[in-house]
Scaffold this active site. Sequence first.
Site, PDB file in Angstrom:
ATOM      1  N   SER A  13      89.539   6.243  38.021  1.00 13.35           N
ATOM      2  CA  SER A  13      89.091   6.963  36.827  1.00 13.35           C
ATOM      3  C   SER A  13      88.393   6.012  35.870  1.00 13.35           C
ATOM      4  O   SER A  13      88.625   4.808  35.889  1.00 13.35           O
ATOM      5  CB  SER A  13      90.281   7.596  36.101  1.00 13.35           C
ATOM      6  OG  SER A  13      91.002   8.440  36.954  1.00 13.35           O
TER       7      SER A  13
HETATM    8  N1  SAH Z   1      95.371   6.878  39.412  1.00 17.49           N
HETATM    9  C1  SAH Z   1      94.297   6.483  40.293  1.00 17.49           C
HETATM   10  C2  SAH Z   1      93.234   7.554  40.354  1.00 17.49           C
HETATM   11  C3  SAH Z   1      92.906   7.877  41.747  1.00 17.49           C
HETATM   12  S1  SAH Z   1      91.989   9.345  42.065  1.00 17.49           S
HETATM   13  C4  SAH Z   1      93.728   5.119  39.919  1.00 17.49           C
HETATM   14  O1  SAH Z   1      94.143   4.547  38.908  1.00 17.49           O
HETATM   15  O2  SAH Z   1      92.898   4.581  40.659  1.00 17.49           O
HETATM   16  C5  SAH Z   1      93.253  10.456  42.593  1.00 17.49           C
HETATM   17  C6  SAH Z   1      94.121  10.037  43.747  1.00 17.49           C
HETATM   18  O3  SAH Z   1      95.050  11.093  43.974  1.00 17.49           O
HETATM   19  C7  SAH Z   1      93.410   9.813  45.081  1.00 17.49           C
HETATM   20  O4  SAH Z   1      93.732   8.555  45.598  1.00 17.49           O
HETATM   21  C8  SAH Z   1      93.951  10.936  45.973  1.00 17.49           C
HETATM   22  O5  SAH Z   1      94.048  10.595  47.346  1.00 17.49           O
HETATM   23  C9  SAH Z   1      95.313  11.165  45.352  1.00 17.49           C
HETATM   24  N2  SAH Z   1      95.943  12.459  45.634  1.00 17.49           N
HETATM   25  C10 SAH Z   1      95.369  13.684  45.689  1.00 17.49           C
HETATM   26  N3  SAH Z   1      96.283  14.639  45.964  1.00 17.49           N
HETATM   27  C11 SAH Z   1      97.486  13.995  46.079  1.00 17.49           C
HETATM   28  C12 SAH Z   1      98.822  14.415  46.383  1.00 17.49           C
HETATM   29  N4  SAH Z   1      99.134  15.702  46.624  1.00 17.49           N
HETATM   30  N5  SAH Z   1      99.787  13.483  46.410  1.00 17.49           N
HETATM   31  C13 SAH Z   1      99.525  12.171  46.186  1.00 17.49           C
HETATM   32  N6  SAH Z   1      98.281  11.707  45.918  1.00 17.49           N
HETATM   33  C14 SAH Z   1      97.275  12.606  45.870  1.00 17.49           C
END
Ligand code: SAH
Length: 214
Positions: free
Chosen positions: A61
């Site tokens: 993000s």
């Molecule tokens: N907090 C992260 C943002 C990553 S984007 C950072 O600081 O980089 C969102 C992430 O959520 C992705 O890696 C995606 O694979 C994950 N995601 C999506 N659905 C999910 C679920 N049901 N359980 C766990 N992770 C999930």
Amino acid sequence: MPNYDQQRKNLVELIRHHGISDTLVLNAIEKVPRHLFIPEAYRDEAYENYPVPIGEEQTISQPYTVAFMSELLEIEPGDKVLEIGTGSGYQAAILAEMGAKVFTIERIKKLFERTSKLLKDLGYEDKIFTFYGDGTLGLPDFAPFDKIIITAATPQVPEALKKQLKTGGYLVAPVGHSFAGSQKMVRLVKKADNDFETQFFGDFVFVPLKKGTE
Ligand code: SAH
């Protein structure tokens, strides 16, 4: 070698300018080496205020969004926090630097493995606990949590997560369909079992929360 320390200071100023005032958040942004959470190909853009690809069609993000969500959580040192969507691990590292104990779940095996190793290499092993699985189910064995953060777009906040929040706790999530173009940042305040106050905080864009694992 770029001067990452200076870039990080400039980023803190920019974020402060955009209205973030929680010193725990600002100090954490100044401390965490964001460039190490980003694939080498994009490292020069680590301290720009926009999202960057991290592989597996996912993004880290933008720094302002991480700061904004972290501020909404009103972290107090010692808080037990559940994060859904570990991704690069950057958000988890920010929360850990703010004094939280972080439990974070990722559904994509490759990201889970890469990020678990990075967080360990950076010395976060006793502050951040990484889990591979479907985060919509939460972590019932470790509940309840003081705070919960979902870092992917979801049309509704999963019931399992609302249950795993302590009374008096906050849950922050971008609520809406990912295909809608943007989501509303929502903070749920748990007043009692099955009694939540909903607060809204503007529009943000996230990748979708998905069920199951891969
Ligand atoms: N907090 C992260 C943002 C990553 S984007 C950072 O600081 O980089 C969102 C992430 O959520 C992705 O890696 C995606 O694979 C994950 N995601 C999506 N659905 C999910 C679920 N049901 N359980 C766990 N992770 C999930």
